[in-house]
Design a protein around this motif. Structure first.
Motif, short mmCIF file in Angstrom:
data_model
loop_
_atom_site.label_atom_id
_atom_site.label_comp_id
_atom_site.label_asym_id
_atom_site.label_seq_id
_atom_site.Cartn_x
_atom_site.Cartn_y
_atom_site.Cartn_z
N SER A 40 0.83 -1.20 0.00
CA SER A 40 0.00 0.00 0.00
C SER A 40 0.87 1.25 0.00
N THR A 41 0.61 2.17 -0.92
CA THR A 41 1.37 3.41 -0.95
C THR A 41 1.11 4.24 0.31
N ASP A 42 -0.09 4.21 0.82
CA ASP A 42 -0.41 5.00 2.02
C ASP A 42 0.39 4.53 3.23
N LYS A 45 4.51 5.15 2.70
CA LYS A 45 4.98 6.53 2.72
C LYS A 45 5.45 6.96 4.09
N ASP A 55 8.25 5.90 -5.63
CA ASP A 55 8.11 5.50 -7.02
C ASP A 55 7.10 4.35 -7.10
N ILE A 56 6.24 4.38 -8.10
CA ILE A 56 5.21 3.36 -8.23
C ILE A 56 5.18 2.82 -9.66
N GLU A 58 2.39 1.09 -12.21
CA GLU A 58 0.97 0.79 -12.44
C GLU A 58 0.19 0.93 -11.14
N ASN A 59 0.40 2.06 -10.48
CA ASN A 59 -0.33 2.46 -9.27
C ASN A 59 -0.02 1.61 -8.04
N LYS A 60 1.10 0.88 -8.07
CA LYS A 60 1.49 0.08 -6.92
C LYS A 60 2.90 0.45 -6.48
#
Length: 246
Positions: A40-42, A45, A55-56, A58-60
């Motif tokens: 999870s990016t949240d 972070k 850095d992600i 395709e949204n991951k």
């Protein structure tokens, strides 16, 4: 006089030029297993400096755990030091961008050589930790175990490379994860960048059985025993450049 390594002649694949300053150290990395996990990016972070951009792909966001053997380590202009040039290491990293330059950020680097841990932590500010570690090969399977000193942080994994060697293609998740040429550190309120160099990755798919993995708290539960993406590399020579403020 230092030899001219073939890897230093292969630079076309780099996303940006080599540093003009000379490399500081060289190492040969052997029998690497890359265990890649989407996260999870949240959540992730909160574990990296706010100055760095996550850095992600395709949204991951992704983290990677990398058990390996380091051999043939030496500083520039100095022959290998006995008992200091080979050890086991276990890296946990994620993927970041700073000032447009993609790189990696380490959550931890475990090693089984206390002098290496102390020296690297002092010089680089990277989060090196001392661990009891073992590496064995039985037929075609590698067995790797790490237990961080005085903690419950451990990894036990058995892995086996596939038979097909391939070069990750640009634009693929394999290329995005592997082709990174700098690391970022945060020390004294300042972002530091350390460039690295190696020739282009050629890797195998791999299979792994993970009996214990308590290294990080934010791996999704369904992936703890079986990472969704694995790579194996038999050997790569790395060149490490001095950390610089950016």
């Amino acid at each position: 006089m230092d030899p001219m390594y073939q890897e230093l002649k292969e630079i076309e694949h780099r996303p940006y030029p080599l540093q003009p300053s000379p490399w500081l150290m060289t190492q040969v990395w052997r029998d690497l297993l890359f265990m890649h996990y989407p996260v999870s990016t949240d959540i992730i972070k909160s574990y990296i400096p706010t100055e760095l951009e996550l850095d992600i792909f395709e949204n991951k966001a992704w983290i990677s755990m990398i058990p390996l053997r380091i051999t043939n380590m030496r500083a520039r202009g100095i022959p290998p030091v006995p008992y200091m040039n080979s050890y086991l290491e276990l890296n946990v990293r994620t993927y970041v961008v700073y000032q447009g330059i993609p790189g990696i950020y380490f959550f931890s680097l475990d090693a089984n050589h206390p002098l290496v841990v102390t020296g690297a932590r002092t010089v680089t500010g990277l989060p090196y930790k001392h661990a009891n570690m073992s590496f064995e090969k039985h037929e075609e399977t590698f067995h790797y175990a790490s237990q961080r000193i005085h903690t419950a942080k451990k990894l036990n994994v058995a892995y086996q490379p596939g038979h097909i060697l391939f070069e990750p293609q640009e634009g693929s998740i394999d290329h995005w994860l592997l082709e990174r040429y700098c690391m970022y550190s945060f020390r004294g309120g300042q972002i530091l960048r350390g460039d690295i160099h190696h020739d282009k990755w050629k890797v195998n798919r791999a299979e792994a059985v993970i009996s214990t993995n308590t290294l990080v708290p934010f791996i999704p539960g369904e992936f703890i025993g079986k990472p969704p993406l694995l790579h194996y590399s038999r050997r790569r020579r790395f060149f490490i450049y001095p950390l610089k403020e950016v």
